[in-house]
Design an enzyme around this catalytic site. Structure first.
Site, mmCIF file in Angstrom:
data_model
loop_
_atom_site.group_PDB
_atom_site.id
_atom_site.type_symbol
_atom_site.label_atom_id
_atom_site.label_comp_id
_atom_site.label_asym_id
_atom_site.label_seq_id
_atom_site.Cartn_x
_atom_site.Cartn_y
_atom_site.Cartn_z
ATOM 1 N N LYS A 214 8.786 -50.032 38.810
ATOM 2 C CA LYS A 214 7.668 -50.214 37.882
ATOM 3 C C LYS A 214 8.127 -50.345 36.431
ATOM 4 C CE LYS A 214 3.774 -48.150 40.370
ATOM 5 N NZ LYS A 214 2.673 -47.161 40.279
ATOM 6 N N ASP B 217 -3.261 -49.016 38.060
ATOM 7 C CA ASP B 217 -3.321 -47.660 38.604
ATOM 8 C C ASP B 217 -4.471 -46.852 38.000
ATOM 9 O OD1 ASP B 217 -1.232 -47.874 40.413
ATOM 10 O OD2 ASP B 217 0.288 -47.209 38.978
#
Length: 265
Positions: A67, A103
């Protein structure tokens, strides 16, 4: 030509994202596919990003441990991704790779679905952890007006997160007054749920098992609990739209995932 996207991480065999996205692809009747990619290292991940940049891939969802690299390798990034310091979505956009993070959006969608009576605006919220997941949660909840505090086993990491995002550093007894406690740790937190408010909501970002020990303890006390699967599906929805240009069809992907996990609905 078939539009190809996927999810990249290591390990990746456990990922439920292909099951979710392929169900939506089939229901939408798209000429598309969504695959799991497991690059061995950052160099392998960079090769996938090059495929996105060359339009051989429509885009990628990104999970651990790439990420941070996803954000660094992108040509441009959303404000949300920059605030989180990582990206879980890379999309081909007119010859460039754009990074985003869904997210936080997934977290808020999970709360709306499984704790609809919770209003976080103006309420004290405690986040356990200081990694990428905790950062995304803190950013989203702060934007929603919550009074966010973070608590971590390594105080220095919590201090850095709090300073960068402009949230509070929690005291060890902060859980007692929290309207929402979010576990962003990979393990069960070590506090007694009996100290929580009777109207507190518990959320765990983990979904293996679906009912974690943390959530099970909260449910036994009669608290509202929110599971990590709701967040997984919540973050997948905007990702699907970004990758394929259409909204996810009305498919009960949660039931499909529960069946794959061997969990009762």
């Amino acid at each position: 030509m078939t539009a190809i996207a996927g999810v990249a991480g290591q390990p990746i065999s456990h990922s439920l994202s292909p099951l979710i996205h392929r169900a939506w692809i089939a229901a939408a009747g798209l000429d598309a596919d969504y695959r799991a990619f497991g690059p061995a290292d950052e160099a392998g991940f960079a090769s996938l990003v090059a495929d996105v940049r060359a339009a051989r891939l429509r885009g990628l969802n990104v999970t651990a441990p790439f990420k941070g690299a996803a954000l660094a390798m992108a040509d441009e990034a959303s404000d949300t991704a920059r605030l989180c310091g990582s990206a879980n979505l890379l999309v081909f956009d007119d010859g460039r790779v754009r990074a985003d993070s869904t997210d936080g959006e997934g977290l808020m969608a999970a709360l709306a679905e499984q704790a609809p009576e919770l209003e976080v605006n103006g309420q004290p919220v405690l986040i356990l952890g200081a990694g990428g997941a905790a950062r995304a949660a803190a950013a989203a909840l702060k934007q929603a007006g919550a009074r966010v505090a973070v608590l971590n086993r390594t105080p220095a990491r919590a201090e850095a997160l709090a300073a960068e995002l402009g949230v509070a550093l929690a005291s060890p007894d902060a859980a007692a007054g929290a309207a929402l406690v979010v576990n962003a740790l990979s393990v069960a937190p070590g506090f007694d749920v009996r100290t929580l408010r009777p109207d507190a909501v518990l959320m765990d970002m983990t979904y293996r098992p679906l009912l974690t020990p943390f959530l099970a303890a909260g449910r036994a006390r009669g608290l509202t609990v929110v599971d990590g699967l709701a967040m997984l599906i919540g973050q997948a929805r905007p990702s699907f739209h970004a990758l394929f240009g259409v909204e996810p069809p009305a498919v009960d992907v949660r039931a499909l995932v529960l069946e794959a996990l061997g969990e009762a609905s």
